[in-house]
Design a protein around this motif. Structure first.
Motif, PDB file in Angstrom:
ATOM      1  N   ALA A  72       7.342  19.104  41.730  1.00 57.86           N
ATOM      2  CA  ALA A  72       8.792  19.002  41.539  1.00 57.86           C
ATOM      3  C   ALA A  72       9.479  19.829  42.618  1.00 57.86           C
ATOM      4  O   ALA A  72       8.920  20.801  43.132  1.00 57.86           O
ATOM      5  CB  ALA A  72       9.192  19.513  40.162  1.00 57.86           C
ATOM      6  N   PHE A  73      10.689  19.405  42.968  1.00 56.34           N
ATOM      7  CA  PHE A  73      11.555  20.214  43.821  1.00 56.34           C
ATOM      8  C   PHE A  73      12.716  20.685  42.958  1.00 56.34           C
ATOM      9  O   PHE A  73      13.339  19.889  42.254  1.00 56.34           O
ATOM     10  CB  PHE A  73      12.038  19.416  45.037  1.00 56.34           C
ATOM     11  N   VAL A  74      12.969  21.972  43.007  1.00 52.29           N
ATOM     12  CA  VAL A  74      14.054  22.541  42.207  1.00 52.29           C
ATOM     13  C   VAL A  74      15.106  23.124  43.147  1.00 52.29           C
ATOM     14  O   VAL A  74      14.779  23.847  44.079  1.00 52.29           O
ATOM     15  CB  VAL A  74      13.531  23.627  41.241  1.00 52.29           C
ATOM     16  N   SER A  75      16.354  22.745  42.910  1.00 47.04           N
ATOM     17  CA  SER A  75      17.424  23.300  43.737  1.00 47.04           C
ATOM     18  C   SER A  75      18.292  24.208  42.878  1.00 47.04           C
ATOM     19  O   SER A  75      18.376  24.054  41.659  1.00 47.04           O
ATOM     20  CB  SER A  75      18.247  22.188  44.382  1.00 47.04           C
ATOM     21  N   PHE A  76      18.948  25.159  43.539  1.00 50.33           N
ATOM     22  CA  PHE A  76      19.718  26.187  42.863  1.00 50.33           C
ATOM     23  C   PHE A  76      21.116  26.288  43.463  1.00 50.33           C
ATOM     24  O   PHE A  76      21.274  26.070  44.659  1.00 50.33           O
ATOM     25  CB  PHE A  76      19.035  27.546  43.023  1.00 50.33           C
ATOM     26  N   GLY A  77      22.073  26.648  42.638  1.00 55.54           N
ATOM     27  CA  GLY A  77      23.444  26.834  43.105  1.00 55.54           C
ATOM     28  C   GLY A  77      23.682  28.216  43.675  1.00 55.54           C
ATOM     29  O   GLY A  77      24.759  28.792  43.481  1.00 55.54           O
ATOM     30  N   SER A  78      22.723  28.759  44.365  1.00 57.48           N
ATOM     31  CA  SER A  78      22.826  30.075  45.013  1.00 57.48           C
ATOM     32  C   SER A  78      21.770  30.149  46.094  1.00 57.48           C
ATOM     33  O   SER A  78      20.673  29.614  45.920  1.00 57.48           O
ATOM     34  CB  SER A  78      22.590  31.194  43.994  1.00 57.48           C
ATOM     35  N   PRO A  79      22.053  30.831  47.203  1.00 55.06           N
ATOM     36  CA  PRO A  79      21.022  31.001  48.229  1.00 55.06           C
ATOM     37  C   PRO A  79      19.939  31.992  47.797  1.00 55.06           C
ATOM     38  O   PRO A  79      18.897  32.059  48.422  1.00 55.06           O
ATOM     39  CB  PRO A  79      21.802  31.536  49.426  1.00 55.06           C
TER      40      PRO A  79
END
Lengths: 209, 209, 209, 209, 209, 209
Positions: D159-166
């Protein structure tokens, strides 16, 4: 008067450190971060850090677009650093045009102070919002959308545009496409323009590839 | 042309909903939240929602301060709702003054477009930043700090002020202290002004208590 | 067990109201504000509000660009409302291209999960950042800047793109210029394209004027 | 061509400073502030600052959890610094598990690109949101809430997980409780776990006290 | 145990860099930016950076206002840097008063922990919100508005005030008007106070001009 | 006095709309959005909307944790809605404990006002920050990290905790794991706790599955 001194000293620790929180005049030579430039030391800040006189005179409109943009962004006017606001002056000679462009980081408010301007923007839904503005009229251009301004008077027109960011950025469409080394083939494939058009505009605007 | 239709339809679901994200023109009669007014339906939005013509004419300066503030905030100009920016026009007749005030929610940028204005603000460290501004000059007033503008020309002066908020607020010092029912004793105890002064100003400005 | 009940009841007032603060699943039929859609009642929220299955299958690439964009933005996937993040699937058939475009409201991160993609963006300084990406590669496109993606494999390529906003918007350059009623003369004056080019593209993309 | 030069020069002051506003590639050796790392000089930035190739290969899952997390956060991928977004790759071998954890600073969007994953989170109201996800499915995990992922396929899942923060942070529950010097008595008193359990897990995870 | 080591190492790259994202203890000697002070190196941070003991004792109230404000803002308590919150202690002897003031950058919540306090604020609409608070009562003062606190008990009163900013600022009205070199004529013209009043207060508070 | 009326009327349009911008008292029955509750009409707002008396008395500590948390968050104290700040009262009887928990949406500042408290938090890097706090001491707990408070006095202890959000949320670890229907097998697999421990705690805390 002794009481006053007590009073002053009891509050001094707050006041002496509070100044820098009121503002953060940009030190253009110090490290820069995502929120803006480092702050100039408050003790070195004077009123001149908060006043910008570079917009007194008209910009030079003796150019191909017969127009000039004079910015007072954080890079030119460090007093706005960190304060979420900036301004620029637009000068449009007769037939002058600010070509199609975007500001990636801020919405814009334009106020016409001389002459008359035809302005417009296109939304994400591809709707067109177009208006001829008179002196004193205000028009809003939402963040990141393509927009333009055209002198609609027979004389010089002037506008002041303010932004909701100290560094709103500016991406001029023709410059982005034709004034750099983005290969012509890629421009053509991603814009559906034909090869002759792309190469002609690259020639005019200094692009290569 | 068939391909175009495929192209259009494949992207339509994005575009048809994207518009409202570009902007949120305020519906002044719908619920309001901490971030601003509810959005007018995008299908009802026209270019006139993004154009404000109420600043064409000078405000009425036939008053005690010989000055007028004409706002184009979200409540007057719903197009700025949610976009972090607004504008107002200042008219100052000879000897006109915008009295000591703050904007609790935004920094301010002033551009002089006619005449000359003496402007100043006081920082949290109680430092004074004071300047006489000419036509075309820009001055910054950081968020929440006491500031004022005084006409320093023998003629009418005009400025446009922009704010880093669609609703910057405005708290005029004399109104806050003397134009309401805040008991005179409390005004005196918290400002060190004497009873006669407080009562005189309450009388002029319509305060009670 | 009696203690447990005390324990539970002493903390219940917090917990019973806390849920809605964790998330704000969008109610697409209720008023929308600058910060997003109104929240669905927490008691009606289920796990399916947080799961989106619409990206399982490839989008239809039988179109002029040989590509498809399938968004899971707040309008399609209300679970992301208010949480500062969203995602989309890109499908590119051989020779497929996502044309030059911007997202006015968010930066983008692209992950290639099949095939190979040539991607690029242009900065405000008109610098070009161009790279051929392999499976597993990540590329960043900063907010509001013009960018594009081209299939550089002989087979179908797939990417997932995430955004730092639940509603990043999408402005496709050719659509903004040629698929609406923006008068040809204004397109020409603000882009320096010639009349024949503008009219040809308007014909293909359905524009008028 | 002379006109072009005028055009270019009139706009140059804007463009030459605008670049850094488009992005702020992190300089990991310069001072860091609350908003992120200091910016690398724009003139030194290349496309490789915006491309991360560290997620091409699977992480090493030969460990007790039969899983690996490969982050592309600002510390590994400085291009995302200041841009509100980051990504990571999850590899789960058969029976692999990403244990109960939180991201203190960001919401997360997971996209399954291979295999099948059982994922869940618990809200502040203690409600459980649990779902078995197939390839192409997306699931949202709101900011700061406990969640987990378990391989539900007989084969490797990705899975690839993206986040709303660097820099979303990562607090793994068992590590926080059992892999440091937090005294066993305090762990027991604040979690209601018994002494034998706490000491056994401290032994496995390397905790002391 | 070997597996544990694998486990630890596979997650180490995340954890070792994550700490600084949890907090950014201010390094008061390093560059400061719009978002706050630069961060102290995480490896040097101890629990004492997160604990402030300077509010244990009462401030010195032997002064003209019979009151003291003891701040734990970022400048005194660097642990709050970048975390959006700070606190201060108010001590009011009998008849003590915290004079009319604003915090330009934050809203305030006051909790009375000893005695009784009469507090009030004035809104932008010039409405007065006034209340006598008992021990345990909480009162809110919205950002940037004029407010004050007066001891309404015959004994010492104490309150703790928290702010939604690590550096809320503090502008005391009398100090801003009368404790600096703002010319008396300008004070008079912008506040409608008479010359005698202005000069008397300047004398008491140390102002010149 | 006529002049005063002119003065008042010229500024009235600003003032009459400005109030709602100063604050947005939550209307708990109107639509809620990502930024908080809808605003109560300014004309209906009174000082009691800004005062909360629910923290005067100690919470009931006759429970298993010998402690109570009494919140004044937006759901209990609508005056803080939209203003980025809230507060709660902690009461800890002898041996009382606020168990391991997180606030997903805000950092916390604790002030001890009676007794003595042993408090601690664990960072993303798994470092432990632990301190025994005396009356008047302040301790910071960064956003989203696990933390706890234990009465370290032989008598009742009291603290007031403030948050950088009107709705900070609260996720108590034991409740999240053991007081709901999260299947025991999943708890065990994601926490490494054994079956007996999980079932015992589920029995105490009311969990099923």
């Amino acid at each position: 008067m002794l009481h006053t001194i007590f009073f002053l000293s009891s509050l001094l620790i707050i006041s002496s450190h509070a100044s820098v929180q009121d503002f953060c005049v940009g030190d253009l030579k110090a490290p820069e971060g995502p929120a803006g430039y480092s702050c100039k030391k408050p003790s070195l800040v004077t009123v001149d850090d908060f006043v910008f006189t570079g917009l007194r005179a008209a910009g030079n409109t003796s150019n191909i677009i017969k127009a000039a943009v004079s910015p007072a962004f954080a890079a030119q006017f460090p007093g706005v650093n960190g304060l979420g606001i900036s301004v620029a002056r637009l000068d449009l000679a007769p037939n002058g045009v600010i070509p199609m462009h975007t500001h990636p980081g801020a919405s814009e408010l334009l106020v016409v102070t001389q002459g008359s301007i035809l302005a417009g923007f296109v939304s994400s839904a591809n709707d067109v919002y177009l208006k001829k503005l008179k002196r004193g009229d205000v028009m809003l251009f939402p963040q990141g959308l393509l927009h333009f301004q055209i002198n609609s008077a027979g004389v010089n027109s002037i506008a002041f545009v303010s932004f909701g960011s100290p560094s709103p950025g500016l991406q001029i469409l023709d410059f982005a496409l034709f004034a750099n080394d983005l290969p012509s083939k890629l421009v053509e494939k991603t814009t559906f323009l034909d090869d002759a058009t792309v190469k002609a505009l690259k020639a005019v605007l200094g692009g290569t590839g």
